[in-house]
Scaffold this motif. Sequence first.
Motif, mmCIF file in Angstrom:
data_model
loop_
_atom_site.group_PDB
_atom_site.id
_atom_site.type_symbol
_atom_site.label_atom_id
_atom_site.label_comp_id
_atom_site.label_asym_id
_atom_site.label_seq_id
_atom_site.Cartn_x
_atom_site.Cartn_y
_atom_site.Cartn_z
ATOM 1 N N HIS A 1 22.423 46.133 25.494
ATOM 2 C CA HIS A 1 22.944 45.933 26.829
ATOM 3 C C HIS A 1 23.835 44.505 26.618
ATOM 4 O O HIS A 1 23.341 43.615 25.866
ATOM 5 N N ILE A 2 25.000 44.458 27.223
ATOM 6 C CA ILE A 2 26.016 43.466 27.517
ATOM 7 C C ILE A 2 25.980 42.976 28.805
ATOM 8 O O ILE A 2 26.704 43.893 29.629
ATOM 9 N N VAL A 3 25.638 41.930 29.180
ATOM 10 C CA VAL A 3 25.791 41.473 30.669
ATOM 11 C C VAL A 3 27.021 40.313 30.651
ATOM 12 O O VAL A 3 26.880 39.321 29.817
ATOM 13 N N LEU A 4 27.929 40.802 31.364
ATOM 14 C CA LEU A 4 28.948 39.753 31.698
ATOM 15 C C LEU A 4 28.910 38.992 33.083
ATOM 16 O O LEU A 4 28.782 39.569 34.133
ATOM 17 N N LEU A 5 28.585 37.672 33.140
ATOM 18 C CA LEU A 5 28.149 36.981 34.249
ATOM 19 C C LEU A 5 29.346 36.201 34.839
ATOM 20 O O LEU A 5 29.981 35.613 34.093
ATOM 21 N N THR A 6 29.407 36.524 36.139
ATOM 22 C CA THR A 6 30.833 35.721 36.693
ATOM 23 C C THR A 6 30.172 34.976 38.080
ATOM 24 O O THR A 6 29.146 35.711 38.674
ATOM 25 N N CYS A 7 30.603 34.003 38.275
ATOM 26 C CA CYS A 7 30.019 33.192 39.461
ATOM 27 C C CYS A 7 31.384 33.316 40.691
ATOM 28 O O CYS A 7 32.149 32.609 40.353
ATOM 29 N N ASP A 8 31.473 34.239 41.249
ATOM 30 C CA ASP A 8 32.484 34.670 42.183
ATOM 31 C C ASP A 8 32.470 33.764 43.281
ATOM 32 O O ASP A 8 31.775 34.109 44.492
ATOM 33 N N ALA A 9 33.282 32.778 43.490
ATOM 34 C CA ALA A 9 33.466 31.996 44.482
ATOM 35 C C ALA A 9 34.132 32.584 45.668
ATOM 36 O O ALA A 9 34.105 32.051 46.687
ATOM 37 N N SER A 10 34.868 33.664 45.516
ATOM 38 C CA SER A 10 35.503 34.361 46.464
ATOM 39 C C SER A 10 34.589 35.219 47.563
ATOM 40 O O SER A 10 34.975 35.726 48.568
ATOM 41 N N GLY A 11 33.275 35.408 46.699
ATOM 42 C CA GLY A 11 32.344 36.259 47.678
ATOM 43 C C GLY A 11 32.619 37.663 47.755
ATOM 44 O O GLY A 11 32.167 38.322 48.670
ATOM 45 N N VAL A 12 33.648 38.328 46.861
ATOM 46 C CA VAL A 12 33.859 39.822 47.180
ATOM 47 C C VAL A 12 33.595 40.653 45.914
ATOM 48 O O VAL A 12 33.324 41.872 46.216
ATOM 49 N N MET A 13 32.985 40.136 44.992
ATOM 50 C CA MET A 13 32.688 40.987 43.933
ATOM 51 C C MET A 13 31.212 41.649 43.932
ATOM 52 O O MET A 13 30.355 40.648 44.553
ATOM 53 N N PRO A 14 30.840 42.704 43.625
ATOM 54 C CA PRO A 14 29.598 43.052 43.815
ATOM 55 C C PRO A 14 28.632 42.590 42.724
ATOM 56 O O PRO A 14 28.930 41.974 42.028
ATOM 57 N N PRO A 15 27.498 42.784 43.366
ATOM 58 C CA PRO A 15 26.405 41.883 42.499
ATOM 59 C C PRO A 15 25.894 42.459 41.047
ATOM 60 O O PRO A 15 25.687 41.814 40.132
ATOM 61 N N LEU A 16 26.461 43.728 40.935
ATOM 62 C CA LEU A 16 26.093 44.329 39.655
ATOM 63 C C LEU A 16 27.263 45.569 39.446
ATOM 64 O O LEU A 16 27.255 46.392 40.426
ATOM 65 N N ALA A 17 27.919 45.659 38.384
ATOM 66 C CA ALA A 17 28.548 47.012 38.122
ATOM 67 C C ALA A 17 28.627 47.412 36.735
ATOM 68 O O ALA A 17 28.263 46.480 35.954
ATOM 69 N N ARG A 18 28.587 48.686 36.282
ATOM 70 C CA ARG A 18 28.689 49.110 35.015
ATOM 71 C C ARG A 18 30.206 49.427 34.641
ATOM 72 O O ARG A 18 30.933 49.974 35.333
ATOM 73 N N LEU A 19 30.415 48.884 33.515
ATOM 74 C CA LEU A 19 31.821 48.888 32.892
ATOM 75 C C LEU A 19 31.946 49.795 31.826
ATOM 76 O O LEU A 19 30.925 50.351 30.993
ATOM 77 N N SER A 20 32.937 50.503 31.760
ATOM 78 C CA SER A 20 33.402 51.331 30.543
ATOM 79 C C SER A 20 33.773 50.418 29.458
ATOM 80 O O SER A 20 33.818 49.403 29.686
ATOM 81 N N PRO A 21 33.724 51.114 28.141
ATOM 82 C CA PRO A 21 34.089 50.180 27.267
ATOM 83 C C PRO A 21 35.412 49.350 27.453
ATOM 84 O O PRO A 21 35.495 48.315 26.944
ATOM 85 N N GLU A 22 36.120 50.253 27.705
ATOM 86 C CA GLU A 22 37.537 49.459 28.088
ATOM 87 C C GLU A 22 37.535 48.389 29.008
ATOM 88 O O GLU A 22 38.340 47.318 28.692
ATOM 89 N N GLN A 23 36.816 48.909 30.214
ATOM 90 C CA GLN A 23 36.874 47.866 31.139
ATOM 91 C C GLN A 23 36.048 46.524 30.689
ATOM 92 O O GLN A 23 36.116 45.311 30.907
ATOM 93 N N ALA A 24 35.102 46.742 29.647
ATOM 94 C CA ALA A 24 34.255 45.784 29.357
ATOM 95 C C ALA A 24 35.206 44.814 28.418
ATOM 96 O O ALA A 24 35.084 43.560 28.478
ATOM 97 N N LEU A 25 36.021 45.194 27.746
ATOM 98 C CA LEU A 25 37.111 44.524 26.911
ATOM 99 C C LEU A 25 37.741 43.623 27.914
ATOM 100 O O LEU A 25 38.260 42.535 27.608
ATOM 101 N N TYR A 26 38.466 44.265 28.937
ATOM 102 C CA TYR A 26 39.287 43.667 29.778
ATOM 103 C C TYR A 26 38.677 42.606 30.336
ATOM 104 O O TYR A 26 39.080 41.423 30.659
#
Length: 548
Positions: free
Chosen positions: A359-384
């Motif tokens: 499992h690889i977890v990309l943590l973001t602290c979204d100060a905009s308040g719009v990102m979901p709390p958790l999402a599953r990424l495809s390999p391409e989205q993971a690299l993006y």
Amino acid sequence: MPNNLLNLKTPAEDQAAVLKADYGLAQLGLSNLRKVYWNLPTEALYEEVIFRGEARISHQGPLLADTGQHTGRAAADKAIVREGTSEAKVWWGPYNRPMAPDTFDALFARLQGYLQGRDLFVQDCYGGADPDYRLPVRIVTELAWHSAFARNMFIKPASTEEYKRFVPEFTILAIPGFQATPSIDQTPGPTTIALNFDQKLCLIGNTAYAGEIKKSVFTVMNHLLPLQGVLSMHCSANVGKDGTSALFFGLSGTGKTTLSADPTRGLIGDDEHGWSDNGVFNIEDGCYAKVIGLNAQAEPQIHACTRRFGTILENVVYDPASRRIDLDSDARTENTRASYPLDFIENAVLSKMGPHPKHIVLLTCDASGVMPPLARLSPEQALYHFISGYTSKLAGTEAGLGREPEITFSPCFGGPFMVHHPAVYAELLRRKMLRHGATCWLVNTGWTGGPYGVGKRISIKHTRALLNAALEGKLDGAACYRDPVFGFDVPKHCPDVPDGVMYPAESWPDRAQYEARYRSLAARFIENFKKFEAEVAPEVAAAGPRVG
């Protein structure tokens, strides 16, 4: 007493050379020193620290150090020497500013002059728990408490004989009393962090913030490890009872340390790792946790470390009479820190190594308040998202930041420490993810219900529940909805998390404001990624958000 210029005998002076390496400081051109204290244990360093008035002792034994004017990294003052052996491999730009070799040489010559007649402390140690990839590093410091910090943070030789025959492959000189002169040294100001990969030397001057020592070693490893096919990572790592490990990428303040210190999982490390063909290994032997607002109930293991002998507390406010600390006070800075050995954490993995992550977890602290709390990424989205490194910098982690979070894109979730182009690290990540079948998750530890100042910070209880469900396989095959802007999959339900948490749009009082803010953030992603498009595969560039 800033240094022992009065030539007083100090508490550990008689033991100063017991663990002296045969390969000494003369090879660096350091001469006419008053005394060099070699590889002192923590107890002896405490005595030296107190004798020299460098720090205080707080309730139950931690050292209380004040780092002076710099309470965070001086990112604008870091430079890399532009020389033939590494020039073609360095990603030159705002993170890696060039310094001419003769400028470095002149700066070092002045530093050599400054050190004459002074005491120095040496810790010989290693970066990298995997013996196949570890780097012998010598940390030379002007301050005794910096030597204690280095002893906490890096891997120590196992025997007297190993200390005796230690030969460094890189040396860090941390001398906060030395100031660069911009008109002479061609530096932006009096503070300098200068790395020379040819001379295998780093100079740190005019800052007592100990994080500069830690991150200079990490920068060196970020240069060397990829050349050996090893992915160096600004991430924490832990391993579950089922033997599967997980990586947590993120900048300071996103939760790497907090979320990886899970009492139900073994902690491999909290901040810096390598991923080789052998698996994952910690680059360090200690933790450097942000402790502002630390709560004993939410983060009991880290909280307990703030009350242990051997811990170093940076810029933490305390009562000088009772010596009790106030972790809620930001009177000095919001970037209050605790440095402690990894084995202070009860469930630490003592080998500091683990299997290939699932499992690889990309943590973001979204100060905009719009990102979901958790999402599953495809390999391409993971690299993006790995290359984008979106988060909000929190106050105090770098010089110049105000109280408001600052939206930023930091490549590989650690741009200031990356030496190669981000595409180099991304390609290594792609190969290892595909080879070992890792799943990637994007986790927002920032705000919900509105931006910073309007909404509220996502509950750490909910974040832990989401992560536990993901790492334990409870979200495998779960029903998801496709995010209309970013295109990743968001689970509709998660055990122990209210369904409403999974739909950030519903927590905003005004849906139109949410949509506008989300599309504005997506546009920032698209604009930022333009600088990387020429170096990455088309399918990765196409994996970003759409606002049309």
